[in-house]
Design a protein around this motif. Structure first.
Motif, PDB file in Angstrom:
ATOM      1  N   ARG A  43       0.972  -1.298   0.014  1.00 50.37           N
ATOM      2  CA  ARG A  43       0.028  -0.070  -0.051  1.00 50.37           C
ATOM      3  C   ARG A  43       0.982   1.483  -0.095  1.00 50.37           C
ATOM      4  O   ARG A  43       0.512   2.172  -0.582  1.00 50.37           O
ATOM      5  CB  ARG A  43      -1.033  -0.032   1.233  1.00 50.37           C
ATOM      6  CG  ARG A  43      -1.932  -1.215   1.211  1.00 50.37           C
ATOM      7  CD  ARG A  43      -2.898  -1.079   0.126  1.00 50.37           C
ATOM      8  NE  ARG A  43      -3.873  -0.164   0.386  1.00 50.37           N
ATOM      9  CZ  ARG A  43      -4.718   0.221  -0.547  1.00 50.37           C
ATOM     10  NH1 ARG A  43      -4.734  -0.014  -1.877  1.00 50.37           N
ATOM     11  NH2 ARG A  43      -5.733   1.213  -0.153  1.00 50.37           N
ATOM     12  N   GLU A  78       2.035   1.698  -3.576  1.00 44.43           N
ATOM     13  CA  GLU A  78       1.035   2.303  -4.370  1.00 44.43           C
ATOM     14  C   GLU A  78       0.634   3.792  -3.964  1.00 44.43           C
ATOM     15  O   GLU A  78       0.659   4.412  -4.783  1.00 44.43           O
ATOM     16  CB  GLU A  78      -0.317   1.330  -4.049  1.00 44.43           C
ATOM     17  CG  GLU A  78      -0.329   0.039  -4.531  1.00 44.43           C
ATOM     18  CD  GLU A  78      -1.705  -0.595  -3.982  1.00 44.43           C
ATOM     19  OE1 GLU A  78      -2.652   0.176  -3.613  1.00 44.43           O
ATOM     20  OE2 GLU A  78      -1.729  -1.856  -3.702  1.00 44.43           O
ATOM     21  N   TYR A 106       0.846   6.481  -6.749  1.00 46.38           N
ATOM     22  CA  TYR A 106      -0.574   7.194  -7.148  1.00 46.38           C
ATOM     23  C   TYR A 106      -1.029   8.170  -6.508  1.00 46.38           C
ATOM     24  O   TYR A 106      -1.906   9.003  -6.749  1.00 46.38           O
ATOM     25  CB  TYR A 106      -1.585   6.228  -7.181  1.00 46.38           C
ATOM     26  CG  TYR A 106      -1.320   5.008  -8.299  1.00 46.38           C
ATOM     27  CD1 TYR A 106      -1.243   5.100  -9.408  1.00 46.38           C
ATOM     28  CD2 TYR A 106      -0.881   3.762  -7.671  1.00 46.38           C
ATOM     29  CE1 TYR A 106      -0.881   4.144 -10.679  1.00 46.38           C
ATOM     30  CE2 TYR A 106      -0.700   2.768  -8.561  1.00 46.38           C
ATOM     31  CZ  TYR A 106      -0.494   2.979 -10.005  1.00 46.38           C
ATOM     32  OH  TYR A 106      -0.306   2.080 -10.915  1.00 46.38           O
TER      33      TYR A 106
END
Length: 165
Positions: A117, A120, A124
Protein backbone atom coordinates in the motif's frame (compact mmCIF):
# COMPACT_ATOMS: atom_id res chain seq x y z
CA UNK A 1 -0.95 -43.93 71.50
CA UNK A 2 -2.57 -40.52 72.02
CA UNK A 3 0.54 -38.81 70.64
CA UNK A 4 0.39 -41.03 67.53
CA UNK A 5 -3.29 -40.19 66.89
CA UNK A 6 -2.59 -36.50 67.32
CA UNK A 7 0.34 -36.65 64.85
CA UNK A 8 -1.74 -38.53 62.27
CA UNK A 9 -4.56 -36.00 62.69
CA UNK A 10 -2.17 -33.07 62.10
CA UNK A 11 -0.66 -34.76 59.04
CA UNK A 12 -4.14 -35.45 57.62
CA UNK A 13 -5.16 -31.81 58.17
CA UNK A 14 -2.07 -30.59 56.36
CA UNK A 15 -2.58 -33.08 53.53
CA UNK A 16 -6.21 -32.02 53.18
CA UNK A 17 -5.17 -28.34 53.14
CA UNK A 18 -2.59 -29.09 50.45
CA UNK A 19 -5.11 -31.01 48.31
CA UNK A 20 -7.68 -28.23 48.64
CA UNK A 21 -5.04 -25.63 47.71
CA UNK A 22 -4.12 -27.57 44.58
CA UNK A 23 -7.80 -27.89 43.61
CA UNK A 24 -8.32 -24.13 44.11
CA UNK A 25 -5.25 -23.27 42.05
CA UNK A 26 -6.40 -25.58 39.24
CA UNK A 27 -9.86 -24.01 39.29
CA UNK A 28 -8.34 -20.54 39.20
CA UNK A 29 -6.07 -21.38 36.28
CA UNK A 30 -8.91 -22.96 34.33
CA UNK A 31 -11.00 -19.83 34.72
CA UNK A 32 -8.20 -17.62 33.36
CA UNK A 33 -8.84 -18.56 29.75
CA UNK A 34 -9.04 -15.79 27.16
CA UNK A 35 -12.28 -13.91 27.02
CA UNK A 36 -14.47 -14.23 23.98
CA UNK A 37 -14.34 -11.13 21.84
CA UNK A 38 -17.00 -10.02 19.36
CA UNK A 39 -15.02 -8.40 16.55
CA UNK A 40 -18.19 -7.21 14.80
CA UNK A 41 -19.20 -5.09 17.81
CA UNK A 42 -15.68 -3.65 17.98
CA UNK A 43 -15.77 -2.76 14.29
CA UNK A 44 -19.25 -1.24 14.60
CA UNK A 45 -18.02 0.93 17.45
CA UNK A 46 -14.95 2.01 15.46
CA UNK A 47 -17.01 2.85 12.37
CA UNK A 48 -19.41 4.95 14.44
CA UNK A 49 -16.79 6.68 16.59
CA UNK A 50 -14.45 7.54 13.72
CA UNK A 51 -17.03 8.09 10.94
CA UNK A 52 -15.65 5.33 8.73
CA UNK A 53 -18.26 4.96 6.01
CA UNK A 54 -18.40 3.45 2.56
CA UNK A 55 -15.91 0.69 3.34
CA UNK A 56 -16.24 -2.75 1.76
CA UNK A 57 -16.50 -5.56 4.31
CA UNK A 58 -14.49 -8.74 3.70
CA UNK A 59 -17.19 -11.33 4.18
CA UNK A 60 -15.39 -14.67 4.53
CA UNK A 61 -11.98 -16.31 4.87
CA UNK A 62 -11.77 -17.02 1.13
CA UNK A 63 -11.95 -13.28 0.43
CA UNK A 64 -9.59 -12.58 3.32
CA UNK A 65 -7.14 -14.95 1.67
CA UNK A 66 -7.62 -13.35 -1.75
CA UNK A 67 -7.04 -9.82 -0.47
CA UNK A 68 -4.44 -10.42 2.27
CA UNK A 69 -3.13 -13.96 1.46
CA UNK A 70 -4.02 -15.13 4.98
CA UNK A 71 -4.57 -18.90 5.21
CA UNK A 72 -8.00 -19.67 6.62
CA UNK A 73 -6.46 -22.39 8.82
CA UNK A 74 -4.66 -19.62 10.74
CA UNK A 75 -7.87 -17.68 11.45
CA UNK A 76 -10.16 -18.22 14.43
CA UNK A 77 -12.25 -15.13 13.62
CA UNK A 78 -11.72 -11.85 11.82
CA UNK A 79 -13.15 -8.55 10.77
CA UNK A 80 -11.79 -6.66 7.78
CA UNK A 81 -12.96 -3.74 5.71
CA UNK A 82 -11.29 -1.54 3.14
CA UNK A 83 -11.97 1.35 0.86
CA UNK A 84 -12.82 0.16 -2.64
CA UNK A 85 -11.84 3.60 -3.94
CA UNK A 86 -8.26 3.15 -5.18
CA UNK A 87 -7.33 6.75 -4.35
CA UNK A 88 -8.40 6.40 -0.72
CA UNK A 89 -6.28 4.53 1.79
CA UNK A 90 -8.49 3.28 4.57
CA UNK A 91 -8.51 -0.27 5.97
CA UNK A 92 -9.27 -1.93 9.28
CA UNK A 93 -8.21 -5.55 9.74
CA UNK A 94 -8.55 -7.43 13.02
CA UNK A 95 -7.69 -11.13 12.99
CA UNK A 96 -7.79 -13.53 15.90
CA UNK A 97 -5.22 -16.17 15.00
CA UNK A 98 -5.51 -19.79 16.06
CA UNK A 99 -2.20 -19.61 17.95
CA UNK A 100 0.95 -17.54 18.38
CA UNK A 101 2.68 -19.03 15.30
CA UNK A 102 -0.35 -18.24 13.16
CA UNK A 103 -0.35 -14.69 14.57
CA UNK A 104 3.29 -14.30 13.49
CA UNK A 105 2.47 -15.51 9.96
CA UNK A 106 -0.53 -13.17 9.73
CA UNK A 107 1.56 -10.26 11.05
CA UNK A 108 4.14 -10.87 8.31
CA UNK A 109 1.45 -10.99 5.61
CA UNK A 110 -0.18 -7.79 6.84
CA UNK A 111 3.21 -6.06 6.95
CA UNK A 112 3.76 -7.12 3.33
CA UNK A 113 0.31 -5.75 2.46
CA UNK A 114 1.12 -2.46 4.21
CA UNK A 115 4.40 -2.17 2.28
CA UNK A 116 2.44 -2.75 -0.92
CA UNK A 117 0.00 0.00 0.00
CA UNK A 118 2.92 2.38 0.70
CA UNK A 119 4.34 1.58 -2.75
CA UNK A 120 0.96 2.26 -4.32
CA UNK A 121 0.82 5.56 -2.47
CA UNK A 122 4.25 6.55 -3.79
CA UNK A 123 3.06 5.82 -7.32
CA UNK A 124 -0.47 7.19 -7.25
CA UNK A 125 -1.04 9.41 -4.23
CA UNK A 126 2.15 10.95 -2.84
CA UNK A 127 0.19 13.06 -0.33
CA UNK A 128 -0.96 9.87 1.43
CA UNK A 129 2.56 8.44 1.89
CA UNK A 130 3.34 10.15 5.26
CA UNK A 131 0.05 8.81 6.67
CA UNK A 132 0.74 5.32 5.28
CA UNK A 133 4.25 5.29 6.74
CA UNK A 134 2.85 6.03 10.22
CA UNK A 135 0.61 2.95 10.06
CA UNK A 136 1.80 -0.34 11.48
CA UNK A 137 0.73 -3.88 12.21
CA UNK A 138 0.07 -4.54 15.91
CA UNK A 139 -0.04 -7.88 17.71
CA UNK A 140 -2.22 -7.65 20.80
CA UNK A 141 -1.85 -10.45 23.31
CA UNK A 142 -0.70 -13.64 21.66
CA UNK A 143 -3.37 -14.06 19.02
CA UNK A 144 -4.84 -10.76 17.80
CA UNK A 145 -3.26 -9.09 14.79
CA UNK A 146 -4.44 -5.61 13.80
CA UNK A 147 -3.74 -3.40 10.80
CA UNK A 148 -5.32 0.03 10.59
CA UNK A 149 -4.65 2.24 7.60
CA UNK A 150 -6.22 5.61 8.24
CA UNK A 151 -5.35 9.17 9.10
CA UNK A 152 -6.86 8.29 12.51
CA UNK A 153 -4.87 5.04 12.86
CA UNK A 154 -3.34 5.89 16.25
CA UNK A 155 -6.73 6.61 17.84
CA UNK A 156 -8.39 3.61 16.20
CA UNK A 157 -5.58 1.30 17.32
CA UNK A 158 -5.95 2.59 20.88
CA UNK A 159 -9.67 1.80 20.87
CA UNK A 160 -9.08 -1.67 19.43
CA UNK A 161 -6.36 -2.41 21.98
CA UNK A 162 -8.65 -1.28 24.80
CA UNK A 163 -11.46 -3.52 23.52
CA UNK A 164 -9.19 -6.55 23.15
CA UNK A 165 -7.42 -6.18 26.49
Amino acid sequence: CLYYKKAVFIIMKRLLALVLSVVCICALLCSCGGKEVDLNSISKSINENFSLTGLTVVEDTAKLNRYYQIDEKDVKQFFAEYSSDASTFCEVVIVEATDKDAANRISGLLNTHLESRISEGKSYNKEAVPMLEKCKVNVIGNNFVVLVISDKAEEINAEIEKALS
